[in-house]
Design a protein around this motif. Structure first.
Motif, PDB file in Angstrom:
ATOM      1  N   ALA A 447       0.843  -1.199   0.000  1.00  0.00           N
ATOM      2  CA  ALA A 447       0.000   0.000   0.000  1.00  0.00           C
ATOM      3  C   ALA A 447       0.877   1.247   0.000  1.00  0.00           C
ATOM      4  O   ALA A 447       1.887   1.305   0.712  1.00  0.00           O
ATOM      5  CB  ALA A 447      -0.923   0.000   1.216  1.00  0.00           C
ATOM      6  N   VAL A 448       0.450   2.243  -0.795  1.00  0.00           N
ATOM      7  CA  VAL A 448       1.261   3.447  -0.994  1.00  0.00           C
ATOM      8  C   VAL A 448       0.384   4.691  -0.834  1.00  0.00           C
ATOM      9  O   VAL A 448      -0.724   4.747  -1.377  1.00  0.00           O
ATOM     10  CB  VAL A 448       1.892   3.461  -2.407  1.00  0.00           C
ATOM     11  CG1 VAL A 448       2.796   4.674  -2.571  1.00  0.00           C
ATOM     12  CG2 VAL A 448       2.651   2.164  -2.673  1.00  0.00           C
ATOM     13  N   VAL A 449       0.888   5.684  -0.125  1.00  0.00           N
ATOM     14  CA  VAL A 449       0.247   6.999  -0.032  1.00  0.00           C
ATOM     15  C   VAL A 449       1.182   8.012  -0.668  1.00  0.00           C
ATOM     16  O   VAL A 449       2.340   8.147  -0.260  1.00  0.00           O
ATOM     17  CB  VAL A 449      -0.065   7.382   1.425  1.00  0.00           C
ATOM     18  CG1 VAL A 449      -0.484   8.848   1.510  1.00  0.00           C
ATOM     19  CG2 VAL A 449      -1.166   6.488   1.983  1.00  0.00           C
ATOM     20  N   LEU A 450       0.650   8.747  -1.661  1.00  0.00           N
ATOM     21  CA  LEU A 450       1.443   9.748  -2.364  1.00  0.00           C
ATOM     22  C   LEU A 450       1.090  11.144  -1.870  1.00  0.00           C
ATOM     23  O   LEU A 450       0.479  11.314  -0.822  1.00  0.00           O
ATOM     24  CB  LEU A 450       1.200   9.620  -3.874  1.00  0.00           C
ATOM     25  CG  LEU A 450       1.534   8.266  -4.510  1.00  0.00           C
ATOM     26  CD1 LEU A 450       1.181   8.269  -5.989  1.00  0.00           C
ATOM     27  CD2 LEU A 450       3.003   7.924  -4.301  1.00  0.00           C
ATOM     28  N   SER A 479       6.949  15.911  -2.692  1.00  0.00           N
ATOM     29  CA  SER A 479       5.491  16.045  -2.641  1.00  0.00           C
ATOM     30  C   SER A 479       5.057  17.468  -2.955  1.00  0.00           C
ATOM     31  O   SER A 479       5.700  18.430  -2.527  1.00  0.00           O
ATOM     32  CB  SER A 479       4.969  15.664  -1.245  1.00  0.00           C
ATOM     33  OG  SER A 479       5.206  14.308  -0.959  1.00  0.00           O
ATOM     34  N   VAL A 480       3.965  17.593  -3.692  1.00  0.00           N
ATOM     35  CA  VAL A 480       3.349  18.907  -3.871  1.00  0.00           C
ATOM     36  C   VAL A 480       2.836  19.392  -2.521  1.00  0.00           C
ATOM     37  O   VAL A 480       3.066  20.529  -2.119  1.00  0.00           O
ATOM     38  CB  VAL A 480       2.189  18.830  -4.888  1.00  0.00           C
ATOM     39  CG1 VAL A 480       1.443  20.154  -4.952  1.00  0.00           C
ATOM     40  CG2 VAL A 480       2.723  18.475  -6.267  1.00  0.00           C
ATOM     41  N   VAL A 481       2.126  18.519  -1.819  1.00  0.00           N
ATOM     42  CA  VAL A 481       1.657  18.816  -0.463  1.00  0.00           C
ATOM     43  C   VAL A 481       1.972  17.613   0.413  1.00  0.00           C
ATOM     44  O   VAL A 481       1.511  16.500   0.148  1.00  0.00           O
ATOM     45  CB  VAL A 481       0.142  19.096  -0.434  1.00  0.00           C
ATOM     46  CG1 VAL A 481      -0.312  19.357   0.995  1.00  0.00           C
ATOM     47  CG2 VAL A 481      -0.206  20.275  -1.323  1.00  0.00           C
ATOM     48  N   TYR A 482       2.761  17.827   1.431  1.00  0.00           N
ATOM     49  CA  TYR A 482       3.142  16.745   2.348  1.00  0.00           C
ATOM     50  C   TYR A 482       2.142  16.730   3.498  1.00  0.00           C
ATOM     51  O   TYR A 482       2.389  17.268   4.578  1.00  0.00           O
ATOM     52  CB  TYR A 482       4.561  16.982   2.853  1.00  0.00           C
ATOM     53  CG  TYR A 482       5.138  15.852   3.675  1.00  0.00           C
ATOM     54  CD1 TYR A 482       5.244  14.562   3.163  1.00  0.00           C
ATOM     55  CD2 TYR A 482       5.593  16.077   4.974  1.00  0.00           C
ATOM     56  CE1 TYR A 482       5.781  13.528   3.911  1.00  0.00           C
ATOM     57  CE2 TYR A 482       6.137  15.058   5.735  1.00  0.00           C
ATOM     58  CZ  TYR A 482       6.230  13.781   5.198  1.00  0.00           C
ATOM     59  OH  TYR A 482       6.761  12.760   5.946  1.00  0.00           O
ATOM     60  N   GLY A 483       0.968  16.145   3.240  1.00  0.00           N
ATOM     61  CA  GLY A 483      -0.080  16.123   4.232  1.00  0.00           C
ATOM     62  C   GLY A 483      -0.430  14.717   4.665  1.00  0.00           C
ATOM     63  O   GLY A 483      -0.186  14.313   5.805  1.00  0.00           O
TER      64      GLY A 483
END
Length: 533
Positions: A447-450, A479-483
């Motif tokens: 599983a991956v979260v981008l 990342s564009v947004v590191y959220g």
């Protein structure tokens, strides 16, 4: 010859009369217009670029370039002048520090930008300009001959009376760092956007543009941090502008759209060219956060455009070593369209099934699948309810529906699309997909979260890790947004963290090893890159 002094928020006009207009400008700007055929001349002088909702009197409104210049042009037209005969000169916009707040606003540059933009919208030729610099200017304009001359005035020579000409609210203006250009054919929409944007003290609209020519004039002459652009007209010239300026200026752009069916492909094409994201016109409450995120994404944008050029036409020859009954799950939000393309381009046609949730409106998911299928070796399609999950396929969650995987047997998974309430504010939701996958038994799951705003996917990633899945997130630098990835990391849900260019290699290594869980926290998987090369 009669001399008329034009102070801030004032306008002078002469119809074939021997008049000399005079003014003194600092950060403010004076625009001198002259009709070469009728010998008419006019001058306006303003202190701020764009009028806002508080500009409720005619006098105050004319202290804004967006109002003053238009009013002067209107005067010429009322007297019979043709726009093609009018010439303009722009002076002022000095970088004078009347106090910290004035300097921080860079108000001089904004005043120049609105002049250039407005004149371009009316196709008025700018014959000359003297702008910027740490000086003021004493300007004389001969309304009969069209001659303009000025004398530089250094800051120390400015009198206190000149400072007192500035309205009091100018001196207490709050610091605004992010400069925004608003492009929209509707003046009503431009003003609504500006009002929404400038509710945040960090954002300022330096110019508005209603057409391509005016937009080009501002972009090429002013330092713009972020651009908002309406694409509902479907004009292909806007796509050409986006493509050109993304490569030349790499200025983040945010699409403002009504999400009408006829414009979907145009908007999606813009996203594929590197546009940061989009906002529905009915949800302007998001515009401030999206503009700030777009501003922070410039370094990422430069890296992505460079990577896209490197990958153009590139084919991968490696294979993915994995056992049967393997499943890959990906979740992405803001910046995910580009990130997904980077990841999937690096995978061969033969892969285990991949299920993807990208936060995207209804009707856009099909276009995303179509786009990725065109540029990637693996087969990409929009998810459909009841479809069996097959190797060598990538399934994109349908916009407006949740995507789940359901196990019907040891070797059989099917997709389910559900119409439940949004989760974490999203539909489809990454957490919904991940929660369904944790129930799958006997499969090697990765599983991956981008990149993305918020926390969707973080809890689901943690649950998957607890149930034996190998979990990966994109690092902050790429990342564009590191959220979402940040929240997942803080929760202890992550086995590995890597850059966007290392995600595919991380997936490959996890599949090859059949790893269930790891306590590693390395930032890049250097050893996995051997599988790609």
């Amino acid at each position: 010859m009669k001399v008329i002094h034009v102070r801030s928020a004032e306008m002078g006009f002469s119809d074939q009369q021997a008049v000399l207009f005079a003014t003194v400008v600092g950060t403010g700007v004076t625009v001198c217009l002259w009709d070469k055929e009728t010998k008419r001349g006019g001058m306006c002088h303003y202190s701020l670029p764009v009028a806002n909702a508080d500009s409720n009197t005619a006098y105050i409104a004319k202290d804004y370039g967006s109002e003053a210049i238009v009013a002067l042009i209107r005067k010429f037209k009322q007297c019979g002048s043709q726009l093609q005969n009018i010439q303009a000169r722009v002076l002022g916009g000095g970088d004078l520090q009347y106090g910290e707040s004035m300097s921080d606003l860079q108000i001089g540059r904004s005043n120049v930008a609105i002049a250039v933009c407005t004149l371009a919208e009316f196709d008025i030729l700018v014959l000359g300009q003297s702008v910027g610099g740490a000086i003021g200017r004493q300007v004389h304009f001969n309304a009969v001959s069209g001659e303009v001359c000025f004398k530089a005035i250094h800051r120390d020579d400015f009198s206190d009376s000149l400072l007192r000409q500035q309205p009091a609210q100018h001196q207490v203006a709050k610091k605004r760092q992010i400069k925004v250009l608003v492009i929209d054919p509707s003046i009503r929409m431009r003003n609504l956007l500006q009002a929404a944007i400038e509710q945040d003290d960090d954002l300022t609209v330096i110019a508005q543009a209603s057409n391509i020519k005016a937009a080009r004039a501002v972009i090429e002459s002013q330092a713009v941090d972020v651009i908002t652009l309406d694409l509902d007209s479907g004009d292909p010239q806007w796509l050409a502008l986006i493509d050109s300026y993304m490569q030349s200026y790499q200025t983040p752009m945010l699409i403002i759209t009504s999400l009408q069916q006829h414009g979907l492909e145009v908007v999606f094409k813009a996203l594929s060219l590197g546009v940061f994201g989009y906002i529905d016109k009915s949800s302007l409450i998001e515009v401030q956060a999206k503009l700030k995120a777009a501003h922070q994404s410039k370094e990422y944008l430069q890296q992505t455009l460079s990577l896209a050029r490197e990958q153009q036409g590139e084919q991968k020859s490696f294979t993915v070593p994995y056992q049967n009954s393997a499943l890959v799950l990906l979740g992405a939000s803001t910046g995910g369209v580009d990130a997904l393309e980077v990841v999937l381009r690096q995978l061969p046609a033969a892969t285990p099934p991949i299920c993807i949730v990208q936060h995207i409106p209804q009707d856009y998911s099909g276009l995303l699948a179509k786009r990725l299928n065109e540029v990637c070796a693996v087969t990409v399609c929009e998810a459909a309810d009841g479809v069996e999950v097959l190797n060598d396929h990538v399934y994109i969650a349908k916009g407006g529906r949740h995507l789940k995987v359901l196990q019907l047997g040891p070797k059989k998974l099917v997709l389910r699309l559900t119409d439940e309430e949004p989760n974490n504010g999203f539909k489809p939701s990454i957490d919904v997909l991940f929660e369904s996958a944790k129930k799958v038994e006997g499969w090697n799951r990765v599983a991956v979260v981008l990149t993305g705003m918020g926390c969707d996917g973080a809890q689901g990633l943690l649950e998957l890790k607890r149930h034996g899945a190998f979990t990966i997130v994109q690092n902050e630098a790429s990342s564009v947004v590191y959220g979402m990835a940040k929240v997942a990391t803080e929760m202890g849900a992550v086995c590995r963290t890597t850059s966007i260019t290392g995600i595919s290699a991380a997936i490959i290594e996890a599949l090859a090893s059949g790893a269930k869980q790891s306590k590693q926290t390395d930032t890049d998987i250097d050893t996995a890159k051997a599988h790609v090369n």
